[in-house]
Design a protein around this motif. Structure first.
Motif, PDB file in Angstrom:
ATOM      1  N   GLY A   3      -3.137   0.437   6.616  1.00 32.51           N
ATOM      2  CA  GLY A   3      -2.228   1.510   6.241  1.00 32.51           C
ATOM      3  C   GLY A   3      -2.908   2.866   6.268  1.00 32.51           C
ATOM      4  O   GLY A   3      -2.330   3.858   6.733  1.00 32.51           O
ATOM      5  N   SER A  24      -3.710   3.876   9.953  1.00 31.49           N
ATOM      6  CA  SER A  24      -2.512   4.352  10.627  1.00 31.49           C
ATOM      7  C   SER A  24      -2.170   5.772  10.213  1.00 31.49           C
ATOM      8  O   SER A  24      -1.790   6.608  11.046  1.00 31.49           O
ATOM      9  N   VAL A  32      -0.806  -5.408   1.045  1.00 33.56           N
ATOM     10  CA  VAL A  32      -0.108  -4.826   2.188  1.00 33.56           C
ATOM     11  C   VAL A  32       0.155  -3.361   1.879  1.00 33.56           C
ATOM     12  O   VAL A  32       0.204  -2.950   0.713  1.00 33.56           O
ATOM     13  N   SER A  33       0.357  -2.566   2.932  1.00 29.48           N
ATOM     14  CA  SER A  33       0.635  -1.143   2.736  1.00 29.48           C
ATOM     15  C   SER A  33       1.287  -0.584   3.986  1.00 29.48           C
ATOM     16  O   SER A  33       1.233  -1.189   5.068  1.00 29.48           O
ATOM     17  N   ASN A  34       1.897   0.585   3.830  1.00 33.16           N
ATOM     18  CA  ASN A  34       2.463   1.268   4.979  1.00 33.16           C
ATOM     19  C   ASN A  34       2.709   2.719   4.617  1.00 33.16           C
ATOM     20  O   ASN A  34       3.012   3.048   3.466  1.00 33.16           O
ATOM     21  N   TYR A  35       2.556   3.584   5.617  1.00 32.20           N
ATOM     22  CA  TYR A  35       2.817   5.017   5.436  1.00 32.20           C
ATOM     23  C   TYR A  35       3.891   5.443   6.423  1.00 32.20           C
ATOM     24  O   TYR A  35       3.774   5.208   7.624  1.00 32.20           O
ATOM     25  N   GLN A  36       4.950   6.026   5.897  1.00 34.34           N
ATOM     26  CA  GLN A  36       6.027   6.559   6.719  1.00 34.34           C
ATOM     27  C   GLN A  36       6.022   8.078   6.606  1.00 34.34           C
ATOM     28  O   GLN A  36       6.003   8.637   5.507  1.00 34.34           O
ATOM     29  N   PHE A  49       3.735   6.779   1.038  1.00 36.71           N
ATOM     30  CA  PHE A  49       2.759   5.706   1.177  1.00 36.71           C
ATOM     31  C   PHE A  49       3.056   4.647   0.120  1.00 36.71           C
ATOM     32  O   PHE A  49       3.117   4.952  -1.074  1.00 36.71           O
ATOM     33  N   ARG A  61      11.744   2.249   4.420  1.00 40.28           N
ATOM     34  CA  ARG A  61      11.140   1.919   5.712  1.00 40.28           C
ATOM     35  C   ARG A  61       9.700   1.426   5.532  1.00 40.28           C
ATOM     36  O   ARG A  61       9.255   0.509   6.224  1.00 40.28           O
ATOM     37  N   ALA A  62       8.970   2.061   4.612  1.00 40.04           N
ATOM     38  CA  ALA A  62       7.588   1.659   4.374  1.00 40.04           C
ATOM     39  C   ALA A  62       7.515   0.240   3.825  1.00 40.04           C
ATOM     40  O   ALA A  62       6.667  -0.566   4.221  1.00 40.04           O
ATOM     41  N   ALA A 110       8.359  -2.201   6.631  1.00 38.58           N
ATOM     42  CA  ALA A 110       7.258  -2.315   7.586  1.00 38.58           C
ATOM     43  C   ALA A 110       6.075  -3.086   6.999  1.00 38.58           C
ATOM     44  O   ALA A 110       5.423  -3.876   7.681  1.00 38.58           O
ATOM     45  N   ALA A 111       5.788  -2.848   5.706  1.00 42.90           N
ATOM     46  CA  ALA A 111       4.671  -3.534   5.070  1.00 42.90           C
ATOM     47  C   ALA A 111       4.963  -5.016   4.892  1.00 42.90           C
ATOM     48  O   ALA A 111       4.093  -5.863   5.095  1.00 42.90           O
TER      49      ALA A 111
END
Length: 260
Positions: A85, A88, A165-169, A184, A254-255, A258-259
């Motif tokens: 994450g 990215s 898990v992680s994700n940044y939009q 994030f 969305r984050a 996605a994560a």
């Protein structure tokens, strides 16, 4: 640009000594400071470059953490896959020229309200290490362009716990490549942290209501019924306060998707 002296120390101790001089200013990657100086919106007697300090460059992994030297470039962070994450996020900062010059320490020290790294640090529960102490991310960010750093204090390292898990939009502002809004999301064994950049007039912040909902049910559906108050959101020619508040919820969903 006004005249100034340029100093390039080789160690952290030398940098601290140089910054103790009157009207001295630290220089990281210079992506914000140098354009500001060129426009004569900032002036300093001495510019102290941190780029020649080897002990502040590099990435190491220990105890479930990614430890990144303060003078490490965005490009180097993007190339390290230990924390996907974060990598990215770093890979989408600016353009290749910015990523190969800008540094994580410089970004966090500047604490631009639309910068990406503050969201990653706050959502990760990172620790900002300086030449003098260690500061938890929850205590470090204190408002727009405001941090807990004292005068002459240098960010030497940033320690990121790696989540499950992680994700940044990031909703990009096309002209600047900064985040019009960025979210994030990081899921740890003991709960979820959600940090938002680009939206609030108070700078980066945690959306605690979303954290509680997602800690109970890590799915975008858990956000149904939640809303971000628009009162403290930035309003400008790029978007109203209500628009930014809406984007926070959309990007958080969305984050999470996605994560997950």
């Amino acid at each position: 640009m006004y005249n100034f002296e340029f100093v390039k120390p080789g160690t952290i101790a030398e940098a601290v000594s140089a910054l103790a001089q009157e009207e001295a200013q630290a220089l990281g990657g210079g992506q914000t400071l140098l354009p500001t100086m060129k426009a004569r919106l900032a002036q300093t007697e001495t510019l102290v470059s941190l780029n020649g300090i080897g002990e502040m460059v590099g990435i190491r992994h220990e105890g479930g953490q990614v430890c990144i030297g303060g003078a490490t470039t965005h490009g180097a962070v993007a190339a390290d896959g230990t924390y996907p994450g974060l990598a990215s996020l770093a890979g989408r900062i600016g353009d290749p020229a910015v990523r190969n010059r800008g540094t994580i320490g410089g970004s966090l020290a500047n604490n631009d309200p639309s910068a990406c790294y503050p969201a990653a640090a706050l959502a990760s529960g990172a620790v900002i290490v300086t030449n003098a102490r260690e500061i938890a991310a929850d205590d470090y960010f204190q408002g727009m362009f405001e941090t807990a750093l004292d005068e002459g204090e240098i960010i030497t390292e940033v320690r990121f716990p790696v989540p499950e898990v992680s994700n940044y939009q990031k909703f990009v502002q096309p002209a600047s490549r900064f985040a019009l809004v960025g979210v994030f999301v990081a899921k740890f064994a003991d709960g979820v942290r959600v940090a938002v950049t680009g939206a609030s007039s108070d700078g980066v912040f945690r959306w605690t209501e979303a954290e509680a909902a997602l800690s109970a049910d890590f799915s975008a559906a858990a956000l149904d019924g939640l809303a971000v108050p628009g009162g403290d959101m930035i309003a400008d020619l790029h978007g109203t306060a209500e628009y930014r508040a809406h984007l926070v919820k959309v990007l958080t969903g969305r984050a999470v998707a996605a994560a997950a």
